[in-house]
Write a protein that holds these residues in place. Structure first.
Motif, PDB file in Angstrom:
ATOM      1  N   LEU A 170       1.004  -1.288   0.498  1.00  0.00           N
ATOM      2  CA  LEU A 170      -0.051   0.192   0.099  1.00  0.00           C
ATOM      3  C   LEU A 170       0.500   1.415   0.278  1.00  0.00           C
ATOM      4  CD1 LEU A 170      -2.269  -0.690   2.752  1.00  0.00           C
ATOM      5  CD2 LEU A 170      -2.770  -1.908   0.386  1.00  0.00           C
ATOM      6  N   VAL A 171       0.619   2.436  -0.641  1.00  0.00           N
ATOM      7  CA  VAL A 171       0.928   3.240  -0.498  1.00  0.00           C
ATOM      8  C   VAL A 171       0.215   4.074  -0.186  1.00  0.00           C
ATOM      9  CG1 VAL A 171       1.973   5.327  -2.192  1.00  0.00           C
ATOM     10  CG2 VAL A 171       2.870   3.066  -2.215  1.00  0.00           C
ATOM     11  N   GLU A 172       0.137   5.363   1.177  1.00  0.00           N
ATOM     12  CA  GLU A 172      -0.390   5.945   1.464  1.00  0.00           C
ATOM     13  C   GLU A 172      -0.467   6.931   1.045  1.00  0.00           C
ATOM     14  OE1 GLU A 172      -3.451   8.207   3.798  1.00  0.00           O
ATOM     15  OE2 GLU A 172      -3.502   6.212   2.884  1.00  0.00           O
ATOM     16  N   LEU A 173      -0.175   7.902   0.719  1.00  0.00           N
ATOM     17  CA  LEU A 173      -0.160   9.786   0.604  1.00  0.00           C
ATOM     18  C   LEU A 173      -0.635  10.334   1.114  1.00  0.00           C
ATOM     19  CD1 LEU A 173      -0.370   9.413  -3.397  1.00  0.00           C
ATOM     20  CD2 LEU A 173       0.811   8.901  -2.526  1.00  0.00           C
ATOM     21  N   LYS A 174      -0.107  11.927   1.978  1.00  0.00           N
ATOM     22  CA  LYS A 174      -0.192  12.964   2.337  1.00  0.00           C
ATOM     23  C   LYS A 174       0.174  14.376   1.824  1.00  0.00           C
ATOM     24  CE  LYS A 174      -2.388  10.274   5.617  1.00  0.00           C
ATOM     25  NZ  LYS A 174      -3.641  10.061   5.837  1.00  0.00           N
ATOM     26  N   ARG A 175       0.131  15.038   2.822  1.00  0.00           N
ATOM     27  CA  ARG A 175       0.498  16.577   1.241  1.00  0.00           C
ATOM     28  C   ARG A 175       2.206  16.636   1.356  1.00  0.00           C
ATOM     29  NH1 ARG A 175      -3.823  20.848   1.423  1.00  0.00           N
ATOM     30  NH2 ARG A 175      -2.123  21.832  -0.517  1.00  0.00           N
TER      31      ARG A 175
END
Length: 404
Positions: free
Chosen positions: A289-294
């Protein structure tokens, strides 16, 4: 583009002339009919003049608020320019043809075509189930989807007259070739060229076996990847860039995350209530999984605590979210494997968050070291800044420059 002008169009226009009440519209439709009938002998006259006259008649009808006539004239335009097929046109406008019954040939043709198509899909489904007796309904459906995507690349072997062959994987090959060729300035239509190559075993063989051809494809792919990194750097350094902006740019670039990932999974919602930003698949089918934040829009990533730098709650909250995703995957492992064919037992996660520029008074290496220390204690979750990810991807290009 060939402009169609025939008896069916003439009959329809005669019907329109009878439908309209406004003299200006009648005059405009009459001008279309005059042009249509001005061909030599029994031939009707088309060309761009016919299109222009139809557009003028449509404009006159709209000015007179005769909107049913506008619709009829739009259908005439669509038919003459090939956007409306003859069977549909003739069936729709039987009302202008006195006493004419519906053409049974159209019904019979549709029935026979549907019967042949359903027979083909039935045979393909039976063959798949014979080879995969334990297949789920979802696996059978995905097999049909793959066949449909490969159908435009149907091949007609010269040594098998009357026979055709669907080469599995042709659609994927064409898509890959298009992305490579799009970087070639001398290819006018990359999609058309890619389709032509994918449909030609000879062209693919020559391209793959020729040393120059291999070098060309490799160079074009490296050029595309370098350009992607440049674009992503600009996006990651933009304070206004949202998580959605970053996701849209990254989700088609699985190579950026490392060579062990072969593609992006088709489904992002594997567990009820959880939607993964970017689901990556390893060669063995395991999920990452890749969890993206700003990036520049994030708050501080580290803070001073007892004479040392430690991650802030911004980072810990993102890690906690990723861990919750993994817990959900663990709890639903059997269902996910049966429904999607994805293994989640050894699933891991990457949290992408922030940028070194958020901490101008802290060396980038020091910031990275704080996050690496955190990573050693989280086991299945890794935290990286966008800058560190892109630096690693750039190094994988072997020195290809990513800036002009």
């Amino acid at each position: 583009m060939e402009i169609r002008a025939d008896f069916a169009l003439e009959e329809q226009l005669e019907g329109i002339a009878a439908e309209t009440a406004a003299p200006e519209v009648k005059e405009a439709v009459a001008a279309v009919l005059t042009h249509l009938r001005s061909g030599k002998g029994r031939h009707r006259r088309g060309g761009q003049t016919l299109v222009r006259l139809l557009e003028q008649a449509r404009l006159r009808a709209s000015e007179e608020d005769e909107w049913h006539v506008v619709r009829l004239l739009q259908d005439s335009l669509d038919y003459s320019t090939g956007r409306l097929l003859r069977p549909s046109f003739e069936e729709n406008y039987r009302l202008f043809q006195e006493g004419k019954e519906r053409n049974p040939a159209h019904r019979d043709f549709l029935a026979s075509t549907a019967n042949a198509a359903l027979g083909f899909w039935e045979e393909q489904g039976r063959r798949f189930l014979r080879e995969h007796p334990d297949a789920t309904a979802n696996e059978l459906f995905n097999y049909f989807v793959g066949l449909r995507e490969d159908l435009p690349f149907l091949q007609a072997p010269a040594d098998q007259p009357g026979r055709y062959k669907i080469v599995r994987g042709s659609a994927e090959m064409a898509l890959w070739l298009e992305r490579v060729l799009r970087n070639r300035v001398d290819v006018e239509d990359p999609a058309e060229a890619a389709g032509r190559i994918a449909m030609s075993p000879e062209a693919l063989k020559v391209l793959a076996e020729d040393e120059n051809g291999q070098s060309l494809l490799k160079a074009a792919e490296l050029k595309r990847r370098a350009a992607s990194i440049t674009e992503l750097r600009g996006l990651s350094e933009d304070p206004a860039a949202t998580e959605h902006d970053l996701q849209r740019a990254l989700q088609t670039q699985p190579w950026i995350f490392g060579g062990q990932f072969i593609r992006t999974a088709a489904h992002r919602r594997l567990v009820s209530g959880d939607e993964v930003d970017i689901p990556l698949l390893r060669a063995d089918g395991t999920l990452h999984l890749v969890e993206l934040k700003r990036a520049m829009g994030a708050r501080a990533l580290v803070k001073r605590h007892r004479n040392a730098w430690v991650p802030t709650s911004e980072v810990h909250d993102a890690v906690g979210q990723a861990i919750n995703y993994l817990v959900g995957l663990d709890e639903n492992r059997q269902r996910i494997r049966e429904e999607f064919g994805i293994e989640t037992r050894r699933a891991s996660a990457l949290v992408l968050i922030g940028h070194p520029a958020l901490h101008p008074d802290l060396a980038e290496e020091d910031l990275n070291q704080v996050l690496r220390t955190l990573n050693t204690h989280t086991n299945r979750v890794e935290v990286l800044t966008y800058a560190e990810l892109l630096d690693s991807a750039e190094r994988s290009l072997g020195g290809i420059p990513t800036t002009a």
